[in-house]
Design a protein around this motif. Structure first.
Motif, PDB file in Angstrom:
ATOM      1  N   ARG A 234     -10.923 -47.990  -3.263  1.00 20.59           N
ATOM      2  CA  ARG A 234     -11.290 -48.837  -2.119  1.00 20.59           C
ATOM      3  C   ARG A 234     -10.142 -48.932  -1.124  1.00 20.59           C
ATOM      4  N   GLY A 235     -10.422 -48.552   0.133  1.00 22.47           N
ATOM      5  CA  GLY A 235      -9.446 -48.726   1.208  1.00 22.47           C
ATOM      6  C   GLY A 235      -8.200 -47.857   1.103  1.00 22.47           C
ATOM      7  N   VAL A 236      -8.269 -46.800   0.269  1.00 21.42           N
ATOM      8  CA  VAL A 236      -7.078 -45.963   0.079  1.00 21.42           C
ATOM      9  C   VAL A 236      -6.754 -45.189   1.357  1.00 21.42           C
ATOM     10  N   VAL A 237      -5.516 -45.257   1.806  1.00 17.38           N
ATOM     11  CA  VAL A 237      -5.112 -44.487   2.981  1.00 17.38           C
ATOM     12  C   VAL A 237      -4.151 -43.348   2.606  1.00 17.38           C
ATOM     13  N   SER A 238      -3.417 -43.507   1.522  1.00 17.90           N
ATOM     14  CA  SER A 238      -2.482 -42.461   1.083  1.00 17.90           C
ATOM     15  C   SER A 238      -2.877 -42.063  -0.339  1.00 17.90           C
ATOM     16  N   SER A 239      -3.643 -40.979  -0.455  1.00 17.22           N
ATOM     17  CA  SER A 239      -4.202 -40.642  -1.766  1.00 17.22           C
ATOM     18  C   SER A 239      -3.110 -40.226  -2.753  1.00 17.22           C
ATOM     19  N   LEU A 240      -3.430 -40.391  -4.025  1.00  8.37           N
ATOM     20  CA  LEU A 240      -2.496 -39.991  -5.081  1.00  8.37           C
ATOM     21  C   LEU A 240      -2.224 -38.489  -4.988  1.00  8.37           C
ATOM     22  N   ALA A 241      -3.272 -37.707  -4.681  1.00  5.97           N
ATOM     23  CA  ALA A 241      -3.094 -36.250  -4.578  1.00  5.97           C
ATOM     24  C   ALA A 241      -2.047 -35.921  -3.513  1.00  5.97           C
ATOM     25  N   MET A 242      -2.153 -36.581  -2.367  1.00  9.79           N
ATOM     26  CA  MET A 242      -1.187 -36.346  -1.288  1.00  9.79           C
ATOM     27  C   MET A 242       0.214 -36.786  -1.711  1.00  9.79           C
ATOM     28  N   GLN A 243       0.278 -37.944  -2.369  1.00 13.93           N
ATOM     29  CA  GLN A 243       1.605 -38.483  -2.735  1.00 13.93           C
ATOM     30  C   GLN A 243       2.284 -37.617  -3.805  1.00 13.93           C
ATOM     31  N   VAL A 244       1.501 -37.125  -4.766  1.00 14.30           N
ATOM     32  CA  VAL A 244       2.098 -36.267  -5.796  1.00 14.30           C
ATOM     33  C   VAL A 244       2.563 -34.949  -5.170  1.00 14.30           C
ATOM     34  N   ALA A 245       1.778 -34.453  -4.210  1.00 20.24           N
ATOM     35  CA  ALA A 245       2.182 -33.213  -3.520  1.00 20.24           C
ATOM     36  C   ALA A 245       3.518 -33.405  -2.807  1.00 20.24           C
ATOM     37  N   GLY A 246       3.827 -34.643  -2.440  1.00 24.99           N
ATOM     38  CA  GLY A 246       5.074 -34.921  -1.716  1.00 24.99           C
ATOM     39  C   GLY A 246       6.282 -35.096  -2.620  1.00 24.99           C
ATOM     40  N   THR A 247       6.056 -35.259  -3.921  1.00 26.16           N
ATOM     41  CA  THR A 247       7.198 -35.600  -4.792  1.00 26.16           C
ATOM     42  C   THR A 247       8.296 -34.527  -4.823  1.00 26.16           C
ATOM     43  N   PRO A 248       7.990 -33.224  -4.727  1.00 29.08           N
ATOM     44  CA  PRO A 248       9.096 -32.252  -4.717  1.00 29.08           C
ATOM     45  C   PRO A 248      10.070 -32.491  -3.567  1.00 29.08           C
ATOM     46  N   THR A 249       9.561 -32.992  -2.442  1.00 29.77           N
ATOM     47  CA  THR A 249      10.453 -33.276  -1.305  1.00 29.77           C
ATOM     48  C   THR A 249      11.517 -34.294  -1.706  1.00 29.77           C
ATOM     49  N   PHE A 250      11.077 -35.312  -2.463  1.00 35.45           N
ATOM     50  CA  PHE A 250      12.023 -36.362  -2.885  1.00 35.45           C
ATOM     51  C   PHE A 250      13.010 -35.815  -3.916  1.00 35.45           C
ATOM     52  N   LEU A 251      12.474 -35.025  -4.865  1.00 30.03           N
ATOM     53  CA  LEU A 251      13.344 -34.519  -5.935  1.00 30.03           C
ATOM     54  C   LEU A 251      14.306 -33.460  -5.393  1.00 30.03           C
ATOM     55  N   ASP A 252      13.813 -32.601  -4.488  1.00 27.26           N
ATOM     56  CA  ASP A 252      14.687 -31.574  -3.898  1.00 27.26           C
ATOM     57  C   ASP A 252      15.771 -32.221  -3.044  1.00 27.26           C
ATOM     58  N   THR A 253      15.398 -33.263  -2.303  1.00 26.61           N
ATOM     59  CA  THR A 253      16.395 -33.950  -1.463  1.00 26.61           C
ATOM     60  C   THR A 253      17.468 -34.586  -2.338  1.00 26.61           C
ATOM     61  N   ALA A 254      17.041 -35.214  -3.426  1.00 21.62           N
ATOM     62  CA  ALA A 254      18.017 -35.816  -4.351  1.00 21.62           C
ATOM     63  C   ALA A 254      18.969 -34.735  -4.872  1.00 21.62           C
ATOM     64  N   GLU A 255      18.396 -33.606  -5.279  1.00 24.12           N
ATOM     65  CA  GLU A 255      19.203 -32.480  -5.793  1.00 24.12           C
ATOM     66  C   GLU A 255      20.218 -32.030  -4.734  1.00 24.12           C
ATOM     67  N   GLN A 256      19.715 -31.874  -3.503  1.00 25.97           N
ATOM     68  CA  GLN A 256      20.598 -31.391  -2.409  1.00 25.97           C
ATOM     69  C   GLN A 256      21.697 -32.395  -2.062  1.00 25.97           C
ATOM     70  N   GLN A 257      21.397 -33.664  -2.255  1.00 21.74           N
ATOM     71  CA  GLN A 257      22.398 -34.695  -1.929  1.00 21.74           C
ATOM     72  C   GLN A 257      23.313 -34.978  -3.122  1.00 21.74           C
ATOM     73  N   GLY A 258      23.060 -34.291  -4.233  1.00 23.21           N
ATOM     74  CA  GLY A 258      23.884 -34.524  -5.425  1.00 23.21           C
ATOM     75  C   GLY A 258      23.612 -35.874  -6.067  1.00 23.21           C
ATOM     76  N   VAL A 259      22.343 -36.284  -6.025  1.00 23.33           N
ATOM     77  CA  VAL A 259      21.972 -37.600  -6.562  1.00 23.33           C
ATOM     78  C   VAL A 259      21.039 -37.424  -7.761  1.00 23.33           C
ATOM     79  N   SER A 260      21.340 -38.131  -8.826  1.00 27.69           N
ATOM     80  CA  SER A 260      20.480 -38.077 -10.014  1.00 27.69           C
ATOM     81  C   SER A 260      19.099 -38.638  -9.683  1.00 27.69           C
ATOM     82  N   PRO A 261      18.034 -37.974 -10.128  1.00 27.93           N
ATOM     83  CA  PRO A 261      16.684 -38.500  -9.876  1.00 27.93           C
ATOM     84  C   PRO A 261      16.229 -39.485 -10.956  1.00 27.93           C
ATOM     85  N   GLU A 262      17.164 -39.937 -11.807  1.00 28.18           N
ATOM     86  CA  GLU A 262      16.735 -40.684 -13.002  1.00 28.18           C
ATOM     87  C   GLU A 262      15.997 -41.992 -12.722  1.00 28.18           C
ATOM     88  N   LEU A 263      16.189 -42.575 -11.535  1.00 30.96           N
ATOM     89  CA  LEU A 263      15.428 -43.787 -11.232  1.00 30.96           C
ATOM     90  C   LEU A 263      14.026 -43.461 -10.705  1.00 30.96           C
TER      91      LEU A 263
END
Ligand code: NAP
Length: 293
Positions: A234-263
């Motif tokens: 109901r009322g979803v604007v940012s689907s889970l499928a879209m958000q999961v597709a975006g997760t590599p961007t966050f993990l790759d950025t963390a890797e590139q910045q030398g930051v642990s993704p553990e959180l």
């Protein structure tokens, strides 16, 4: 008798740590007769000078007034401090942080000793006590009659929010809100880590971060609507499928910045698991069902 001449409810307070001392000062400032006790007597000296009556023992303090407020380190210290006191006919309000199970057990324990019981979870730090505009409040649960009887007195140090007859509910609400707070702090820690080695002023990021978190916080209302209705789409604007597709961007950025993704990684893992169950049209509510065992 005018309201100004109505006697203020006398209060007994056990525990003069940072929080207990702040509570004591708020009741004294509001004109409530106050009897205090602390295991280490020296901590009561300043309050005596400010008008508090200092009891020589916990038993003496409990005997002094019907309303007995306890604000000690933990549940074990409550057990220790109240051992040997006569709680018969007392209105015991326990503001010591505890688990829901400890609060329920303490409520039964108090009833067996002839006391009425309210448990409290303080959503404030000591400087917010006695400062209404600071927005601090206390969750209360347990006897509704007791809450009504002392609502005004309990409202002196901080706001009051009654959350139910189950004595464990105040502690549960307290821990729920603080758990969400730690999740927020974890996210902020990751954000600061990402910029740590760059020429970006943390002081410039901070207001952006604070405003963004505030802007996103109302999403919890939609989560509640999903859980109530059982319809997680109901009322979803940012689907889970879209958000999961975006997760590599966050993990790759963390890797590139030398930051642990553990959180971040554990949350992303839950999102992926929910998506794998065929819930791509939902947003993030389904993660909750994966957490509840
Ligand atoms: N401070 C905060 O920011 C805050 C915020 C929300 C909730 N709370 C909750 O409020 C409660 C009190 O916190 P606080 O900040 O006042 O802690 P605190 O400054 O460490 O004081 C602890 C109090 O407990 C007493 N105590 C400890 N063990 C005892 C025992 N075995 N028997 C008798 N008394 C004992 C201490 O007495 P002595 O002086 O003799 O050591 C002192 O009065 C805690 O449950 C805490 O989680 C605190």
């Amino acid at each position: 008798m005018t309201p100004n001449t109505v006697e203020k409810t006398p209060v007994t307070l056990l525990g003069l740590g940072a929080m207990g001392t702040a509570l004591a000062r708020a009741w004294l400032a509001a004109g409530h007769p106050l009897t205090v006790w602390n295991r280490t007597p020296a901590r009561a000296e300043a309050l005596a000078a400010e008008g508090a009556r200092v009891a020589g023992s916990a038993a003496g303090a409990v005997a002094a007034n019907t309303l007995v407020v306890v604000c000690l380190l933990d549940d074990a210290s409550v057990e220790e401090a109240l051992a040997g006191t006569d709680l018969t006919g007392r209105d015991l309000v326990n503001l010591t942080t505890s688990t829901p199970a400890q609060a329920r057990a303490r409520a039964a324990w108090a009833r067996e000793r002839g006391a009425r019981y309210l448990d409290g979870g303080i959503m404030a730090v000591p400087p917010m006590i006695g400062v209404p505009e600071a927005g601090g409040y206390v969750f209360y649960s347990g006897s509704p009659e007791l809450f009504e009887r002392h609502r005004e007195t309990l409202g002196v140090p901080a706001g009051t929010t009654y959350v139910g007859e189950d004595a464990g509910f105040a502690a549960l609400h307290d821990v729920a809100l603080l758990s969400a707070m730690y999740g927020m702090f974890a996210g902020a820690a990751h954000a600061f880590a990402l910029i740590r080695k760059e020429d970006i002023d943390p002081g410039a990021l901070a207001p952006l971060l604070a405003d963004w978190l505030v802007a996103m916080a109302p999403a919890v209302h939609q989560t509640a609507d999903h859980l109530r209705s059982g319809d997680y789409t109901r009322g979803v604007v940012s689907s889970l499928a879209m958000q999961v597709a975006g997760t590599p961007t966050f993990l790759d950025t963390a890797e590139q910045q030398g930051v642990s993704p553990e959180l971040l990684s554990p949350y992303f893992e839950l999102m992926r698991r929910r998506l794998a169950e065929g819930s791509g049209e939902e947003d993030l509510t389904g993660v909750i069902d994966l957490l509840v065992r």
